[in-house]
Each structure stands twice: as C-alpha cells, then as structure tokens.
Design an enzyme around this catalytic site. Structure first.
Site, mmCIF file in Angstrom:
data_model
loop_
_atom_site.group_PDB
_atom_site.id
_atom_site.type_symbol
_atom_site.label_atom_id
_atom_site.label_comp_id
_atom_site.label_asym_id
_atom_site.label_seq_id
_atom_site.Cartn_x
_atom_site.Cartn_y
_atom_site.Cartn_z
ATOM 1 N N CYS A 52 -2.845 4.801 2.984
ATOM 2 C CA CYS A 52 -3.970 3.880 2.755
ATOM 3 C C CYS A 52 -4.987 3.978 3.891
ATOM 4 O O CYS A 52 -4.616 3.925 5.077
ATOM 5 C CB CYS A 52 -3.458 2.448 2.635
ATOM 6 S SG CYS A 52 -4.773 1.252 2.268
ATOM 7 N N ASP A 59 20.891 37.404 -13.092
ATOM 8 C CA ASP A 59 19.525 37.605 -13.562
ATOM 9 C C ASP A 59 18.967 38.913 -12.992
ATOM 10 O O ASP A 59 18.949 39.120 -11.771
ATOM 11 C CB ASP A 59 18.650 36.432 -13.125
ATOM 12 C CG ASP A 59 17.246 36.503 -13.698
ATOM 13 O OD1 ASP A 59 17.020 35.914 -14.766
ATOM 14 O OD2 ASP A 59 16.384 37.156 -13.067
ATOM 15 N N ARG A 87 -7.281 -0.364 7.791
ATOM 16 C CA ARG A 87 -6.807 -0.458 9.170
ATOM 17 C C ARG A 87 -5.283 -0.619 9.195
ATOM 18 O O ARG A 87 -4.710 -1.381 8.416
ATOM 19 C CB ARG A 87 -7.450 -1.654 9.876
ATOM 20 C CG ARG A 87 -7.132 -1.725 11.362
ATOM 21 C CD ARG A 87 -7.874 -2.867 12.019
ATOM 22 N NE ARG A 87 -7.370 -4.156 11.562
ATOM 23 C CZ ARG A 87 -7.838 -5.326 12.007
ATOM 24 N NH1 ARG A 87 -8.832 -5.343 12.879
ATOM 25 N NH2 ARG A 87 -7.336 -6.455 11.547
ATOM 26 N N CYS A 135 0.832 -1.201 0.000
ATOM 27 C CA CYS A 135 0.000 0.000 0.000
ATOM 28 C C CYS A 135 0.867 1.253 0.000
ATOM 29 O O CYS A 135 2.062 1.206 0.299
ATOM 30 C CB CYS A 135 -0.897 0.050 1.236
ATOM 31 S SG CYS A 135 -1.987 -1.365 1.456
ATOM 32 N N CYS A 152 -6.162 1.696 -2.128
ATOM 33 C CA CYS A 152 -5.384 2.943 -2.168
ATOM 34 C C CYS A 152 -4.590 3.115 -3.450
ATOM 35 O O CYS A 152 -4.013 4.181 -3.684
ATOM 36 C CB CYS A 152 -4.435 3.018 -0.968
ATOM 37 S SG CYS A 152 -3.038 1.860 -1.019
ATOM 38 N N CYS A 189 -2.496 -2.819 -3.566
ATOM 39 C CA CYS A 189 -3.777 -2.653 -2.881
ATOM 40 C C CYS A 189 -4.812 -2.077 -3.838
ATOM 41 O O CYS A 189 -4.553 -1.103 -4.543
ATOM 42 C CB CYS A 189 -3.593 -1.720 -1.686
ATOM 43 S SG CYS A 189 -5.113 -1.293 -0.811
ATOM 44 N N ARG A 209 1.099 -7.808 -3.909
ATOM 45 C CA ARG A 209 0.184 -7.264 -4.897
ATOM 46 C C ARG A 209 -0.247 -5.860 -4.498
ATOM 47 O O ARG A 209 -0.337 -5.540 -3.312
ATOM 48 C CB ARG A 209 -1.065 -8.149 -5.037
ATOM 49 C CG ARG A 209 -0.764 -9.589 -5.382
ATOM 50 C CD ARG A 209 -2.045 -10.365 -5.641
ATOM 51 N NE ARG A 209 -2.991 -10.238 -4.525
ATOM 52 C CZ ARG A 209 -3.007 -11.035 -3.471
ATOM 53 N NH1 ARG A 209 -2.101 -11.992 -3.351
ATOM 54 N NH2 ARG A 209 -3.914 -10.872 -2.519
#
Length: 512
Positions: A57, A460, A60, A53, A87, A84, A82
């Site tokens: 996220c 400048d 919990r 995540c 999120c 999420c 994998r």
C-alpha cells in the site's frame, strides 16, 4: 505456541509463516519496504484507522505498535477491519500457499475459491474433504482465524465488487449473482468490507468503460515477473478447434461451469503490467467466482515466482535458462478431468495429432453452446457423457477407447477424484490404477490438471534431451529442484521445444 505447528519458508525475504501466526517483525519489514511480492501472502490491519491493506500500500507506513497481521482478507474483515480504498487488498493475487500445500486447509481453500460453499454449503464442503463440519471448522479457525462461512463471505464481497464496477447490472441482480441470500445481506456486507454502499462503489468507477453488453471484463492480477504472452502462447499451441481458439494474441476457450458453459477471452493486460485481461460471457452470473478461480489456475497467476526462481536459479544447470525467462509459469487446465482425457488421447502422438483426436471427441460428445462464439462451439464432455459414448468414429485404437471408457467410469463414480480439493497423491495413485494410464500420464494430469507445483514426468523424451544437454540425468531430477519440479519441467521443455514458448536462448541448439 504448540509444538506441532507447521513451518514454511516463503517469499523473497524468507518470511516464515506458521499455522498459528505470522512473524510480526518480518511482516512489518515487508510493509515498510512496500514490497509488492508479499501481496496476498498476508494483510496488514491498522487498529487506529480500522482499515486493512496489502503490504505494498502506498499510504504512509503505520507505526508497528498499531498493526496486526492476518493471513486472509476474510480474517481481517471478521475482526472488524475494512478494505483500503487506495490499495484495494481484495484485488491482489491469491496466496501461493494454497497451491503449494497439500493439507486439508489448503484443499478446503481451493474448493471454497471454486464456489463449493455456494453450490453445496458447508456440509457439502466437509463431505468432499472427508471431515465432519465441526472438524473442518476447527482446522480452518486454528490456522486462519475464521471458518468456512467467513471465507465464502469474503469471496462473495470480491465477486460483488467486480460486478458492480464492470457491469451495469441492477444491484439486486449483482447481489444474487455474487451468492448473497438477500439484498440486505449484500448491502450490509459491502458496507462492512468497503466502507461504502454498492451505489457508492459504482459511482467511483469514474466513467470506466463497462465493456460489451453480456460480457464481464476484469483484470486478473499476477505476481511480477509474469510473461502473459508466453503463457497464452503455450495454451494456444495446444488449442483444440471448437473448444479453444488462438489468434496470436488472445486465447479463448469454453469453460464448463456449474450452471452452464461460458466463454472466456484472455489477453495480456493493455498496460503491459503483470496481469491478464479476461472477458467472460457466462450462462449465469453466479458462476463468475468459479470462472475467475479456474482462469487464475489455468494461467498460474497465484504462483510465487521469486521463490521459484531463487530455488531453481541456484542450480548451475538451470541458472542460465531461469535467468533468461524470469517468472516462467506452468499453464494448467481449468478442468482436471478434461486434462486427464486429453492426456490419454495425446499418448504417443504429436501435439497436432492430439488436437485432432480431441476435436473429434468434442464433435461427437461435447455439450454444444446455445450459439457459437466465433469458432467456439462446445464445452468438453463430462465424464458421465463419455462413460457410455460410442467413440468408434473418433479414430482411436481399441485399447485407447477402452482407456477413455475406464477413465470416464472412474471419474463418474468418484474412484478417481480430480476436483480442486482432491488429495493430489491419492488422485495420482488412483489414476495409475486405471487401465492404460501409466506414470507419465498420471504425472501430467497432476502437473497441468491439478496444478501441483512439484511434479516430475518420468521418461519424458523432451526432458531427457534437455537434461542431456545440461549434463544432468533423469535420476538426478527426481530429487533436485523440489518443491518446484513442475517449473523445472517447463524450463526444460522450453529448451527442447522452444516453439511452445517465447523465444529464449537455447542451451540445446539441436532442439530448435
């Protein structure tokens, strides 16, 4: 840990990132507070669920003993986690480290994001960086936990998700446009990264409008605070007819991409969040990843505004202007070579004069679009086209024409490297060796072409006016405000030339 590791202090909670690891305690505090400012800096993988995540996220908070932290999504995926679904960690802003840092790992990350592996493979990436494949692989694995192929695979997965969710393209077309070598590789990667099939991803878009046929519409996320209207106004004020267009809300331009010119239309996100809506019309869909990367660089979406504002706002001279424009960004060019030519054309002339000269150059030597898109007609000419071009009708002085020709030759033969993986210090030194290019022009290319966050523009005039109003000197500024001097430049320009920015309280009323 080894004694030669590099330390870096970043972010609002002073999270310390080192080359071999992340500080678990500080990472966990950021996760427990769901602090969105750390999204993209690191990723949280939960061993009990097999999911990774972003720090913010809303699910919990997992127990500290069950989490592992990774510096990249690719490393989390390589470890078997994998993404999420809630999120969407694949859709966060990129890590600001790759813009701030100048080492070979950061240069490699910038090139990978620009699609170098898809175009020339790992051997080509290594050659661009001046390393062997083995050396490059060892460096990336030592710091990120994965090699270049895994990083490129993660990018292909993100590109595929964009195409699946924002177009009605057949899945076979999506697979090859995203850079996969086969349908099977595409299906396996989507399943591994997103825990669903490509058709499952498309089904979850819940009837979302896929936009106009022939166009890809996507949301480019930024770290808050982000004033998209100000960034687009700055770009629009410099718009070159035929190449760029500004209607007061949307900034459009032609992008010169590896497989043909593209058109992008950029506008503030409709929901008012820290994001930009991009509509892209591509010559070939396999250029999508490169187009997104260049738009993100142009809009400075991956900066860490909290770290910048904390550093600059601590200086009493800048405190008021920083407070009045939190999160101010440094608008850049999608192509550093283009910016270099525009910087030369803009020497000692007004912004309007520079736009006129650039438009004439575009008309004489630009690459025409197959069909005009509104007022957009051509891509900016590549260095090879300018090296031998007849610029007598552009209206340049003889000295300026010679400077353009010398720069074009140096870029074409590689004497001046301005690609995303260029060593910034070497590139600036090489630019200064080109006849007609002095310290100011070379610094401007570093600031707005190479997106270097720590550039000062020597001599400048607008900066001098603002410094005088603040009671500072040019000499002071060469050491103050590191490593964010580019952002200090934008704040000082806003004081001197407020018309290029959203209205902000000016400490130098004569500038307005």
């Amino acid at each position: 840990m080894s004694g030669n590791r590099q330390s870096r202090t970043i972010g609002p909670a002073m999270l310390e990132v080192v080359s071999e690891s992340l500080d678990p305690e500080r990472c966990y505090r950021a996760v427990a507070s769901r602090d969105a400012r750390f999204d993209g800096w690191f990723f949280t993988a939960v061993r009990t669920t097999g999911i990774y995540c972003r720090p913010s996220c809303p699910a919990r908070t997992p127990l500290a003993r069950n989490v592992t932290f990774f510096t990249t999504a690719a490393a989390a995926e390589a470890a078997g986690f994998r993404a999420c679904r809630r999120c969407r960690p694949d859709a966060v802003p990129g890590s600001p480290a790759w813009d701030v840092r100048a080492d070979v790992v950061a240069r490699a990350m910038r090139l990978i994001a620009d699609g170098e592996i898809e175009r020339s493979g790992v051997p080509g990436l290594a050659r661009r960086l001046g390393y062997s494949e083995r050396q490059l692989h060892r460096l990336l694995v030592a710091e990120l936990g994965v090699g270049p192929l895994a990083l490129a695979r993660a990018q292909r997965a993100r590109t595929a998700r964009i195409l699946i969710e924002t177009t009605d393209l057949p899945m076979g077309d999506v697979a090859f446009a995203a850079g996969f070598a086969s349908i099977r590789q595409f299906n396996d990667t989507v399943q591994e990264v997103f825990a669903t099939t490509p058709s499952g991803l498309r089904a979850r878009r819940r009837g979302r409008d896929v936009g106009t046929p022939g166009w890809v519409t996507l949301r480019l996320a930024a770290r808050a605070p982000y004033d998209a209207a100000e960034v687009l106004l700055f770009l629009g004020a410099h718009a070159v007819p035929g190449l760029e267009e500004w209607d007061g809300t949307t900034f459009s331009r032609v992008l010169d991409l590896p497989h043909g010119p593209a058109v992008v239309r950029l506008s503030p996100a409709a929901d008012g969040g820290p994001a930009v809506t991009a509509r892209l019309q591509l010559a070939e869909l396999r250029d999508l990843a490169a187009a997104v990367t260049r738009c993100r660089r142009m809009l400075d979406l991956d900066a860490d505004p909290v770290a910048v504002d904390e550093a600059l706002g601590a200086d009493p001279a800048l405190a008021a202007v920083v407070a009045s424009a939190p999160g101010r960004r440094v608008p850049a060019s999608p192509d550093a070579a283009e910016l270099a030519f525009r910087a030369v054309l803009g020497q000692q002339v007004s912004i309007a004069g520079a736009r006129t000269l650039t438009a004439r150059l575009l008309l004489a030597t630009g690459t025409p679009l197959p069909e005009p898109s509104g007022t957009l007609t051509a891509a900016f000419p590549r260095p090879e086209a300018l090296a031998d071009a007849d610029l007598s009708a552009v209206g340049l002085t003889g000295a300026r024409r010679r400077s353009v020709a010398a720069l074009a030759s140096a870029l074409a033969d590689g004497t001046v490297p301005l690609d995303p993986g260029a060593d910034r210090a070497e590139a600036e030194a090489a630019l200064r060796a080109v006849p007609g290019i002095g310290p100011w022009t070379a610094a401007l290319v570093a600031l707005r072409g190479l997106a270097d966050p720590d550039v000062w523009l020597p001599g400048d005039l607008a900066l001098r006016r603002s410094l005088a109003a603040l009671g500072s000197s040019d000499a002071d500024a060469t050491t103050r405000w590191r490593p964010w001097r580019s952002y200090a430049v934008m704040h000082l320009w806003a004081l001197a030339v407020p018309s290029l920015f959203r209205p902000t309280p000016s400490l130098d009323r004569s500038a307005s």
